[in-house]
Scaffold this active site. Structure first.
Site, mmCIF file in Angstrom:
data_model
loop_
_atom_site.group_PDB
_atom_site.id
_atom_site.type_symbol
_atom_site.label_atom_id
_atom_site.label_comp_id
_atom_site.label_asym_id
_atom_site.label_seq_id
_atom_site.Cartn_x
_atom_site.Cartn_y
_atom_site.Cartn_z
ATOM 1 N N LYS A 297 -2.647 -22.599 13.538
ATOM 2 C CA LYS A 297 -3.505 -21.667 12.644
ATOM 3 C C LYS A 297 -4.559 -21.098 13.659
ATOM 4 O O LYS A 297 -4.985 -19.957 13.233
ATOM 5 C CB LYS A 297 -4.116 -22.556 11.624
ATOM 6 C CG LYS A 297 -3.033 -22.865 10.642
ATOM 7 C CD LYS A 297 -3.861 -23.361 9.171
ATOM 8 C CE LYS A 297 -2.805 -23.585 8.156
ATOM 9 N NZ LYS A 297 -3.187 -23.973 7.127
ATOM 10 N N ASP A 333 -5.252 -19.304 2.603
ATOM 11 C CA ASP A 333 -6.090 -20.331 2.302
ATOM 12 C C ASP A 333 -7.097 -20.402 1.445
ATOM 13 O O ASP A 333 -7.526 -21.142 0.874
ATOM 14 C CB ASP A 333 -5.967 -21.388 3.783
ATOM 15 C CG ASP A 333 -4.805 -22.110 4.071
ATOM 16 O OD1 ASP A 333 -3.607 -21.944 3.201
ATOM 17 O OD2 ASP A 333 -4.765 -22.543 5.101
ATOM 18 N N ALA A 358 -12.987 -32.200 8.537
ATOM 19 C CA ALA A 358 -13.521 -31.087 9.199
ATOM 20 C C ALA A 358 -12.411 -30.300 10.008
ATOM 21 O O ALA A 358 -12.726 -29.874 11.057
ATOM 22 C CB ALA A 358 -14.945 -31.276 9.952
ATOM 23 N N GLY A 359 -11.282 -30.252 9.520
ATOM 24 C CA GLY A 359 -10.218 -29.704 10.256
ATOM 25 C C GLY A 359 -10.063 -28.225 9.714
ATOM 26 O O GLY A 359 -11.003 -27.585 9.300
ATOM 27 N N GLY A 360 -8.884 -27.670 10.059
ATOM 28 C CA GLY A 360 -8.514 -26.272 9.865
ATOM 29 C C GLY A 360 -8.550 -25.870 8.404
ATOM 30 O O GLY A 360 -9.223 -24.867 8.156
ATOM 31 N N ALA A 361 -8.163 -26.659 7.367
ATOM 32 C CA ALA A 361 -8.156 -26.464 6.024
ATOM 33 C C ALA A 361 -9.773 -26.463 5.562
ATOM 34 O O ALA A 361 -10.043 -25.671 4.662
ATOM 35 C CB ALA A 361 -7.456 -27.344 5.168
ATOM 36 N N LYS A 385 -17.529 -33.584 17.019
ATOM 37 C CA LYS A 385 -16.408 -32.602 16.703
ATOM 38 C C LYS A 385 -16.470 -31.752 15.574
ATOM 39 O O LYS A 385 -16.367 -30.527 15.750
ATOM 40 C CB LYS A 385 -15.087 -33.429 16.481
ATOM 41 C CG LYS A 385 -14.136 -32.608 17.048
ATOM 42 C CD LYS A 385 -12.613 -33.721 16.797
ATOM 43 C CE LYS A 385 -11.510 -33.159 16.301
ATOM 44 N NZ LYS A 385 -10.475 -34.054 16.254
ATOM 45 N N LEU A 443 -6.712 -31.617 -1.445
ATOM 46 C CA LEU A 443 -5.747 -30.722 -1.121
ATOM 47 C C LEU A 443 -4.537 -30.890 -0.563
ATOM 48 O O LEU A 443 -3.516 -30.371 -0.493
ATOM 49 C CB LEU A 443 -6.382 -30.092 0.402
ATOM 50 C CG LEU A 443 -7.197 -28.775 0.231
ATOM 51 C CD1 LEU A 443 -8.131 -28.872 -0.811
ATOM 52 C CD2 LEU A 443 -7.734 -28.209 1.481
ATOM 53 N N TYR A 445 -0.851 -32.289 -1.591
ATOM 54 C CA TYR A 445 0.024 -31.905 -2.717
ATOM 55 C C TYR A 445 1.279 -32.489 -2.897
ATOM 56 O O TYR A 445 2.023 -32.648 -3.790
ATOM 57 C CB TYR A 445 0.575 -30.110 -2.787
ATOM 58 C CG TYR A 445 0.986 -30.063 -1.424
ATOM 59 C CD1 TYR A 445 0.488 -29.467 -0.397
ATOM 60 C CD2 TYR A 445 2.558 -29.974 -1.045
ATOM 61 C CE1 TYR A 445 0.844 -28.931 0.847
ATOM 62 C CE2 TYR A 445 2.854 -29.780 -0.028
ATOM 63 C CZ TYR A 445 2.269 -29.129 1.025
ATOM 64 O OH TYR A 445 2.677 -28.691 2.233
HETATM 65 P P1 NAP Z 1 -6.254 -30.922 10.307
HETATM 66 O O1 NAP Z 1 -6.663 -29.778 10.918
HETATM 67 O O2 NAP Z 1 -5.707 -32.074 11.081
HETATM 68 O O3 NAP Z 1 -7.731 -31.743 9.877
HETATM 69 C C1 NAP Z 1 -7.702 -32.890 9.153
HETATM 70 C C2 NAP Z 1 -9.146 -33.493 9.048
HETATM 71 O O4 NAP Z 1 -8.962 -34.751 8.475
HETATM 72 C C3 NAP Z 1 -9.612 -33.700 10.363
HETATM 73 O O5 NAP Z 1 -11.135 -33.209 10.260
HETATM 74 C C4 NAP Z 1 -9.596 -35.078 10.783
HETATM 75 O O6 NAP Z 1 -10.674 -35.793 11.438
HETATM 76 C C5 NAP Z 1 -9.624 -35.680 9.423
HETATM 77 N N1 NAP Z 1 -9.167 -36.902 9.169
HETATM 78 C C6 NAP Z 1 -7.680 -37.114 9.435
HETATM 79 N N2 NAP Z 1 -7.431 -38.541 9.204
HETATM 80 C C7 NAP Z 1 -8.621 -39.001 8.704
HETATM 81 C C8 NAP Z 1 -8.986 -40.324 8.412
HETATM 82 N N3 NAP Z 1 -8.030 -41.507 8.358
HETATM 83 N N4 NAP Z 1 -10.206 -40.642 8.214
HETATM 84 C C9 NAP Z 1 -11.376 -39.599 8.008
HETATM 85 N N5 NAP Z 1 -10.936 -38.081 8.484
HETATM 86 C C10 NAP Z 1 -9.718 -38.022 8.754
HETATM 87 O O7 NAP Z 1 -5.340 -30.382 9.060
HETATM 88 P P2 NAP Z 1 -5.524 -29.498 7.992
HETATM 89 O O8 NAP Z 1 -4.842 -28.234 8.321
HETATM 90 O O9 NAP Z 1 -7.067 -29.313 7.664
HETATM 91 O O10 NAP Z 1 -4.971 -30.064 6.701
HETATM 92 C C11 NAP Z 1 -5.425 -31.138 5.921
HETATM 93 C C12 NAP Z 1 -4.886 -31.521 4.860
HETATM 94 O O11 NAP Z 1 -4.878 -30.469 3.745
HETATM 95 C C13 NAP Z 1 -3.465 -31.628 4.959
HETATM 96 O O12 NAP Z 1 -2.762 -32.705 4.194
HETATM 97 C C14 NAP Z 1 -2.632 -30.564 4.228
HETATM 98 O O13 NAP Z 1 -1.405 -30.841 4.088
HETATM 99 C C15 NAP Z 1 -3.727 -30.001 3.499
HETATM 100 N N6 NAP Z 1 -3.648 -28.877 3.066
HETATM 101 C C16 NAP Z 1 -3.132 -28.271 1.912
HETATM 102 C C17 NAP Z 1 -3.123 -27.081 1.432
HETATM 103 C C18 NAP Z 1 -2.780 -26.466 0.089
HETATM 104 O O14 NAP Z 1 -2.163 -25.571 0.011
HETATM 105 N N7 NAP Z 1 -2.665 -27.458 -0.848
HETATM 106 C C19 NAP Z 1 -3.363 -26.013 2.542
HETATM 107 C C20 NAP Z 1 -3.857 -26.620 3.677
HETATM 108 C C21 NAP Z 1 -3.664 -27.764 3.894
HETATM 109 P P3 NAP Z 1 -10.671 -35.714 13.152
HETATM 110 O O15 NAP Z 1 -10.657 -34.255 13.597
HETATM 111 O O16 NAP Z 1 -11.527 -36.650 13.443
HETATM 112 O O17 NAP Z 1 -9.088 -36.049 13.421
#
Ligand code: NAP
Length: 500
Positions: A297, A333, A358-361, A385, A443, A445
């Site tokens: 992304k 998004d 604090a990731g992409g979403a 981070k 988020l 689903y």
């Molecule tokens: P991402 O960029 O990988 O970010 C994930 C975030 O979660 C990071 O900040 C990560 O921390 C943190 N994390 C992961 N495991 C953790 C844990 N065990 N304890 C605490 N923090 C944790 O992923 P993303 O793109 O943001 O997506 C995140 C979720 O949103 C996914 O499940 C995705 O399917 C969902 N999503 C849903 C939609 C929708 O349309 N409903 C759209 C987008 C995303 P670190 O950086 O420290 O690893």
């Protein structure tokens, strides 16, 4: 000669089981491949004695060194095929034979009724074009299958179908694996004579096969032509995506000559350069747009010609439209996130919101929440981070721990905890932490009822799952690509049909 066909491969240990599955497959197959090498040795005569099927059949006995189950010397293989009568099916049923290239000249086979095959499990075969020339046998079909590690390993597929079209020959190139899945869907439209599919999920005889039912009902493989507009999801792992189901349902509902395919890759730069960008691409494919998912992304941004200001502010693009060869990036998004929330809470101004992760979403959520006038705090496990993100948006940052969120109106889970698989039974917060919160928004689903939402319900919070966001962001993508309002009911039904 058979017309471009969906071939369903049947692998079973007994003749009865093979026959039963083949008869079921006849409902969705144009051609049924009987993989004799899957049978127990003593079952072989039983199937050969009863080859009565309502569709043409293809008889294959694949040796181990070509990816099958048959352990046999070259001499034994030649002997087996020499003894095989050409006309072994009852009157009127066409029968094809798959003969591997290494024994085809010894058997003097060529012409209609034969598939001459070669499988390479190491990668794209060296000098694949010369291999194709070697296979040329009149009206026979040249099948070349190879393992893919990246989507660019599918480029020879396009070159082979072009070469076959120019020389009036029949080819079935098969880039195996998830990265090659798009070619199994579009193969017949682009000129491949056969596309191999499985009868049911889990029954694949080679990696990357799609079920024949999905080829017909989801992707409309047998209705597509070479003018079809191609959209797809770019990602590191596209096998779990709901996007193909939602977008193909929308294209079908709006009666568009368009298809949406999985585009799994490891190197997005190579994909854009070699398969998309008009100045540098090696294949002329009609890509019209992309969904973009993890991990691309942010990385996609450097390859765009134009970026929508909102997407630039978020720093992530989940949608690309290709207009006159130019790649234009958007982020749906953010709006997809806020739309369902605004339906629950009409006035979000001054709401206190905790964003967990604090990731992409999270970036898209924070952008929307800030625009809506919320007071947002990000909770992250890695403060260093997450600092860059919170600085970009000017929001507060706290360490993610076991503290209560009772001071917040809304808590949003943007971590993957709770997602189907290894983390399904985990929640980023429990009921005691969520007590006093007005609304908990997850988020995730898949599944729709996550552990986080269950904890929130126990705490007495109103809840919102990620499905509505999934649908909303996809509907906005449809509007960007087609200019039409998305047929949301059809998209909802298609996604729910998969998620259950
Ligand atoms: P991402 O960029 O990988 O970010 C994930 C975030 O979660 C990071 O900040 C990560 O921390 C943190 N994390 C992961 N495991 C953790 C844990 N065990 N304890 C605490 N923090 C944790 O992923 P993303 O793109 O943001 O997506 C995140 C979720 O949103 C996914 O499940 C995705 O399917 C969902 N999503 C849903 C939609 C929708 O349309 N409903 C759209 C987008 C995303 P670190 O950086 O420290 O690893």
């Amino acid at each position: 000669m058979i017309k471009e066909a969906i071939c369903v491969s049947i692998c079973a240990e007994t003749a009865d089981e093979m026959k039963r599955r083949a008869l079921e497959a006849a409902e969705v197959a144009d051609l049924i491949e009987l993989r004799l090498d899957c049978l127990n040795a003593d079952e072989l005569p039983n199937i050969l004695a009863s080859l009565s099927f309502p569709k043409p059949i293809l008889i294959t006995r694949r040796p181990v060194e070509q990816g099958g189950h048959w352990i046999a010397t070259r001499e034994k293989r030649i002997e087996f095929w020499k003894d095989m009568p050409r006309h072994i099916t009852p009157d009127g049923i066409k029968c094809f034979f798959d003969i591997e290239l290494d024994i085809s000249s010894a058997l003097h086979v060529h012409g209609d009724g034969f598939v001459i095959s070669h499988h390479d499990f190491g990668g794209v075969p060296d000098a694949i074009d010369i291999l194709f020339e070697e296979m040329n046998g009149g009206d026979s079909i040249s099948k070349i299958a190879w393992k893919t590690d990246d989507i660019t390993d599918t480029i020879p597929f396009v070159h082979l179908v072009e070469a076959a079209r120019e020389t009036n020959r029949w080819v079935a190139p098969i880039p195996m694996g998830e990265c090659g899945k798009w070619t199994r869907i579009l193969g017949p439209a682009l000129g491949a004579k056969l596309t191999y599919s499985s009868f049911e999920a889990g029954g694949e005889t080679a990696p990357g096969q799609v079920t024949a039912k999905d080829l017909r009902d989801v992707y409309r493989t047998n209705e597509l032509d070479d003018d079809v507009d191609i959209c797809g999801i770019i990602g590191g792992n596209t096998s779990y995506s709901m996007s193909p189901f939602m977008h193909n349902a929308a294209f079908m509902e709006n009666r568009m000559n368009a298809v949406f395919v999985p585009l799994q890759m490891s190197d997005i730069g190579a994909f854009i350069e070699r398969m998309v960008s008009p100045e540098t691409r090696e294949v002329a494919i009609n890509f019209k747009g992309f969904s973009v998912t993890i991990p691309f992304k942010s990385e996609i941004i450097e390859f765009l010609d134009i970026i929508d200001p909102a997407a630039a502010a978020i720093g992530a693009v989940n949608t690309v439209k290709i207009e006159n060869g130019k790649l234009v990036g958007y982020n749906t998004d953010a709006q997809g996130f806020i739309e369902p929330l605004a339906k629950k809470i009409a006035n979000l101004r001054d709401m206190k919101v905790a964003v967990l992760g604090a990731g992409g979403a999270a970036r898209a959520c924070i952008q929307s929440l800030t625009s809506a006038g919320c007071r947002t705090t990000v909770f992250a496990r890695d403060i260093a981070k997450a600092g860059a993100l919170t600085e970009d948006f000017g929001v507060a940052l706290r360490r993610l721990d076991k503290d209560s969120y009772g001071d917040f109106d809304i808590v949003v889970n943007t971590t993957p905890l709770g997602t189907k698989g290894a983390h399904q039974n985990e929640s980023i917060a429990d009921a005691s932490q969520l007590s006093g919160v007005k609304l908990a928004y997850d988020l995730v689903y898949n599944p729709q009822d996550t552990k986080f939402l269950a904890e929130a319900k126990t705490a007495g919070c109103e809840t919102l799952g990620g499905f509505e966001m999934l649908l909303a962001q996809a509907a906005l993508q449809q509007k960007i690509w087609t200019g039409l309002d998305a047929p949301i009911d059809a998209m909802r039904k298609a996604a729910l049909g998969r998620l259950g």
